[in-house]
Design an enzyme around this catalytic site. Sequence first.
Site, PDB file in Angstrom:
ATOM      1  N   CYS A 160      18.635  -6.212  16.232  1.00  0.00           N
ATOM      2  CA  CYS A 160      18.779  -5.816  14.998  1.00  0.00           C
ATOM      3  C   CYS A 160      19.895  -4.792  14.960  1.00  0.00           C
ATOM      4  CB  CYS A 160      17.354  -5.418  14.328  1.00  0.00           C
ATOM      5  SG  CYS A 160      16.180  -6.817  14.256  1.00  0.00           S
ATOM      6  N   CYS A 185      23.581  -5.000  14.372  1.00  0.00           N
ATOM      7  CA  CYS A 185      24.353  -5.195  13.026  1.00  0.00           C
ATOM      8  C   CYS A 185      23.771  -4.010  12.180  1.00  0.00           C
ATOM      9  CB  CYS A 185      23.707  -6.557  12.323  1.00  0.00           C
ATOM     10  SG  CYS A 185      24.367  -8.035  13.096  1.00  0.00           S
ATOM     11  N   HIS A 186      22.512  -3.585  12.424  1.00  0.00           N
ATOM     12  CA  HIS A 186      21.955  -2.579  11.511  1.00  0.00           C
ATOM     13  C   HIS A 186      21.633  -1.203  12.254  1.00  0.00           C
ATOM     14  CE1 HIS A 186      21.758  -5.774   8.566  1.00  0.00           C
ATOM     15  NE2 HIS A 186      21.171  -6.356   9.502  1.00  0.00           N
ATOM     16  N   CYS A 218      17.441 -12.810   7.898  1.00  0.00           N
ATOM     17  CA  CYS A 218      18.381 -12.303   8.747  1.00  0.00           C
ATOM     18  C   CYS A 218      18.215 -12.748  10.159  1.00  0.00           C
ATOM     19  CB  CYS A 218      17.976 -10.744   8.843  1.00  0.00           C
ATOM     20  SG  CYS A 218      19.532  -9.800   9.678  1.00  0.00           S
ATOM     21  N   CYS A 248      -5.494  -9.641 -13.498  1.00  0.00           N
ATOM     22  CA  CYS A 248      -5.130  -8.585 -12.533  1.00  0.00           C
ATOM     23  C   CYS A 248      -5.124  -7.297 -13.714  1.00  0.00           C
ATOM     24  CB  CYS A 248      -3.695  -8.622 -12.197  1.00  0.00           C
ATOM     25  SG  CYS A 248      -3.698 -10.057 -11.010  1.00  0.00           S
ATOM     26  N   CYS A 298      -8.665  -5.128 -14.582  1.00  0.00           N
ATOM     27  CA  CYS A 298      -9.060  -4.337 -13.743  1.00  0.00           C
ATOM     28  C   CYS A 298      -8.088  -3.248 -13.615  1.00  0.00           C
ATOM     29  CB  CYS A 298      -9.233  -4.879 -12.451  1.00  0.00           C
ATOM     30  SG  CYS A 298     -10.715  -5.725 -11.959  1.00  0.00           S
ATOM     31  N   HIS A 299      -6.645  -3.379 -13.349  1.00  0.00           N
ATOM     32  CA  HIS A 299      -5.775  -2.432 -12.961  1.00  0.00           C
ATOM     33  C   HIS A 299      -5.241  -1.742 -14.128  1.00  0.00           C
ATOM     34  CE1 HIS A 299      -6.460  -3.336  -8.738  1.00  0.00           C
ATOM     35  NE2 HIS A 299      -6.432  -4.633  -8.976  1.00  0.00           N
ATOM     36  N   ARG A 320      -3.047  -8.844   0.183  1.00  0.00           N
ATOM     37  CA  ARG A 320      -3.797  -8.150  -0.839  1.00  0.00           C
ATOM     38  C   ARG A 320      -4.015  -8.963  -2.094  1.00  0.00           C
ATOM     39  NH1 ARG A 320      -8.409  -6.202  -1.571  1.00  0.00           N
ATOM     40  NH2 ARG A 320      -8.793  -4.957  -3.364  1.00  0.00           N
ATOM     41  N   CYS A 380      -7.456 -10.521  -4.047  1.00  0.00           N
ATOM     42  CA  CYS A 380      -7.711 -10.225  -5.394  1.00  0.00           C
ATOM     43  C   CYS A 380      -8.085 -11.890  -5.970  1.00  0.00           C
ATOM     44  CB  CYS A 380      -6.609  -9.558  -6.162  1.00  0.00           C
ATOM     45  SG  CYS A 380      -6.867  -7.860  -5.882  1.00  0.00           S
TER      46      CYS A 380
END
Length: 241
Positions: A60, A63-64, A96, A157, A160-161, A198, A202
């Site tokens: 990697c 290139c980066h 990539c 969702c 709850c959140h 996650r 849920c």
Amino acid sequence: MRQAGRVAAFALAALAIGAGPRSGYETMTPELRAMQDDDLANPGMLSVAEGEALFAAQGCTGCHAVEAMRGVAARYPALDAASGAPIDLTGRIAQCREARQHRPPLPREGREMLALTAFVAHQSRGMPLQPDPRLEEARREGEALFRERRGQLNLSCAQCHDDHAGRHLAGSVIPEGHPNGYPMYRLEWQALGSLQRRLRNCIAGVRSEPFPTGAPEYVALEAYLVARARGLLVETPAVRP
């Protein structure tokens, strides 16, 4: 590196003073905050170190430059110019790796891909989330999914959140559900895990059928969640209960 963790914790605490989204970090016990803040105690840092080695070993760096990764995770999901569709950070790393290095794909939820994603995201730790302005359609789709009642429990969702954030469920504080720490180490998992993991948890928790791993619905949900968490600081690798 421990000093960087303390600086990030101070910034998070300062952010809490003003109005706006509250990171799940703020609902944790002092012991868990200390674990996240100390890079020698944060178990997610083992994956970051593995990702750093993979980043170099798999070419990697050809290139980066690592320094160029600073701020990248804060801008994802982003619009993929080739497909015209939104793509998350893990998807970009996979794209990539396959296109430029001609290597076989890594399992999206496998240890190596999680480590690479955690390493790249860690370079943006302490930077505010900056939603891609080109993803408005995906954000609308994600918000609809966030507010849709699902499963046998007929819950969304948002119930709850949004509606009950800060209250307790089975002895635990319900967080606002922001994505700024992923990939993160959850004590429940005893491992590093992705946001999609996650979200699947849920969805299954309300007794609904999760979308397949890597499904575009997850990217749309992430696009909305990032917009909803605008300005929160990247914490990768966060630690949560």
